[in-house]
Structure formats: structure tokens, C-alpha cells
Design a protein around this motif. Structure first.
Motif, PDB file in Angstrom:
ATOM      1  N   ALA A  51       0.597  -1.145  -0.060  1.00  0.00           N
ATOM      2  CA  ALA A  51       0.043   0.148   0.343  1.00  0.00           C
ATOM      3  C   ALA A  51       0.458   0.944   0.143  1.00  0.00           C
ATOM      4  CB  ALA A  51      -1.161   0.134   1.497  1.00  0.00           C
ATOM      5  N   GLN A  54       2.033   2.202  -3.910  1.00  0.00           N
ATOM      6  CA  GLN A  54       0.901   2.628  -4.013  1.00  0.00           C
ATOM      7  C   GLN A  54       0.372   3.981  -3.936  1.00  0.00           C
ATOM      8  OE1 GLN A  54      -2.328   0.325  -3.204  1.00  0.00           O
ATOM      9  NE2 GLN A  54      -1.734  -1.225  -5.477  1.00  0.00           N
ATOM     10  N   ILE A 106      -9.617   6.949  -5.922  1.00  0.00           N
ATOM     11  CA  ILE A 106      -9.640   5.288  -5.776  1.00  0.00           C
ATOM     12  C   ILE A 106      -8.548   4.235  -4.770  1.00  0.00           C
ATOM     13  CG2 ILE A 106      -8.794   2.896  -7.377  1.00  0.00           C
ATOM     14  CD1 ILE A 106     -10.565   4.105  -9.752  1.00  0.00           C
ATOM     15  N   LEU A 107      -7.419   5.475  -4.771  1.00  0.00           N
ATOM     16  CA  LEU A 107      -6.309   4.683  -3.870  1.00  0.00           C
ATOM     17  C   LEU A 107      -6.843   5.227  -2.773  1.00  0.00           C
ATOM     18  CD1 LEU A 107      -3.528   3.745  -3.045  1.00  0.00           C
ATOM     19  CD2 LEU A 107      -2.410   5.945  -3.728  1.00  0.00           C
ATOM     20  N   GLU A 110      -9.489   3.060  -1.346  1.00  0.00           N
ATOM     21  CA  GLU A 110      -9.473   1.858  -1.232  1.00  0.00           C
ATOM     22  C   GLU A 110      -9.069   1.336   0.290  1.00  0.00           C
ATOM     23  OE1 GLU A 110      -6.540   0.716  -4.270  1.00  0.00           O
ATOM     24  OE2 GLU A 110      -8.621   0.078  -5.301  1.00  0.00           O
ATOM     25  N   ARG A 111      -8.083   2.929   0.539  1.00  0.00           N
ATOM     26  CA  ARG A 111      -7.288   2.881   1.927  1.00  0.00           C
ATOM     27  C   ARG A 111      -8.380   3.226   3.532  1.00  0.00           C
ATOM     28  NH1 ARG A 111      -4.641  -0.436   1.223  1.00  0.00           N
ATOM     29  NH2 ARG A 111      -4.187  -0.362   3.565  1.00  0.00           N
ATOM     30  N   ASP A 113     -11.212   1.932   3.212  1.00  0.00           N
ATOM     31  CA  ASP A 113     -11.919   0.313   3.670  1.00  0.00           C
ATOM     32  C   ASP A 113     -10.916  -0.315   4.027  1.00  0.00           C
ATOM     33  OD1 ASP A 113     -14.117   1.554   1.684  1.00  0.00           O
ATOM     34  OD2 ASP A 113     -13.484   0.902   0.274  1.00  0.00           O
ATOM     35  N   ALA A 114      -9.985  -0.290   4.058  1.00  0.00           N
ATOM     36  CA  ALA A 114      -8.781  -1.374   4.392  1.00  0.00           C
ATOM     37  C   ALA A 114      -8.228  -0.326   6.231  1.00  0.00           C
ATOM     38  CB  ALA A 114      -7.149  -1.094   3.609  1.00  0.00           C
TER      39      ALA A 114
END
Length: 125
Positions: A51, A54, A106-107, A110-111, A113-114
Motif C-alpha cells: 500500500a 502505491q 480510488i486509492l 481503498e485505503r 476501506d482497508a
């Protein structure tokens, strides 16, 4: 009577070309890179290598140079780090949406959510 003013006013604006100007997009890019930089520091501290790479790639795209990374540990517990990272990712998402930067949005999502998943109690999905 009054004496005439002999010097230029200190309140007068100079030539607009004398001052640096950035576009709204450039300001948003700077802000987004800053939020992603904070997220990168938290992600590095959590040890989430993939992560972090990214996030670093997005920062490099925005700034034109790779981010400076360091091992400045805060000694915070893992849930606190996940909570902070989720908040910072949310800020990055807002700025990315304002900038219409799909890849960064988007990144960031996603982070978020993680980190939310990491904070969820075991078995709660």
C-alpha cells in the motif's frame, strides 16, 4: 490645507506579475500530495509495504519526484494508527474528488476501506 502625498502608497498592489500565482488545480495537487504524504507516513509505520508503494507512486506523479520517506515512528498503538490513516485517507479522497483525480480517489477510497476493516471487531462484516 493638506500637503500632497509625495510617496507611493504602501497599500497599493504591485504589478500582478510580481507575485507567484498557482491555478486552483495546482493548489489542489499540492494539497492532495500533502494528504497522501501523511497517509504514506502512517502506512509505512503500520508496515503495509504494498500500500505504501502505491501511495508513493501517486505522490511522485503529483509532485514530479518520489517522496522522501523516513522511519519516524510515533509509538502509537495499531488501532490509533489505523484510525488516523482512515481520517487522512478521507481527506485525500475529498481533495482527489475536487481535483477529479480518479486514480488518487480510488486509492484513497481503498485505503479508507482497508483501515476501516482493520478497525472492525473480529467477525463483524
Amino acid at each position: 490645507m493638506y500637503e500632497p502625498i509625495r510617496t507611493p502608497s504602501v497599500h497599493r498592489m504591485g504589478d500582478r506579475a510580481d507575485y507567484p500565482h498557482r491555478t486552483r488545480g495546482e493548489e489542489l495537487d499540492i494539497q492532495l500530495a500533502g494528504h497522501l504524504g501523511a497517509l504514506l507516513a502512517l502506512t509505512d509505520e503500520l508496515g503495509l509495504t504494498e500500500a505504501a508503494e502505491q501511495i508513493a507512486a501517486q505522490i511522485a506523479r503529483l509532485r514530479g519526484t518520489p517522496p522522501v520517506r523516513h522511519a519516524g515512528l510515533t509509538a502509537a498503538d495499531t488501532p490509533t494508527l489505523h484510525h488516523r490513516a482512515r481520517e487522512v485517507a478521507g481527506r485525500a479522497l475529498v481533495v482527489a474528488a475536487a481535483r477529479a483525480d480518479t486514480a488518487a480517489a480510488i486509492l484513497a477510497a481503498e485505503r479508507m476501506d482497508a483501515h476501516s476493516a482493520a478497525l472492525a471487531p473480529a467477525g463483524a462484516h
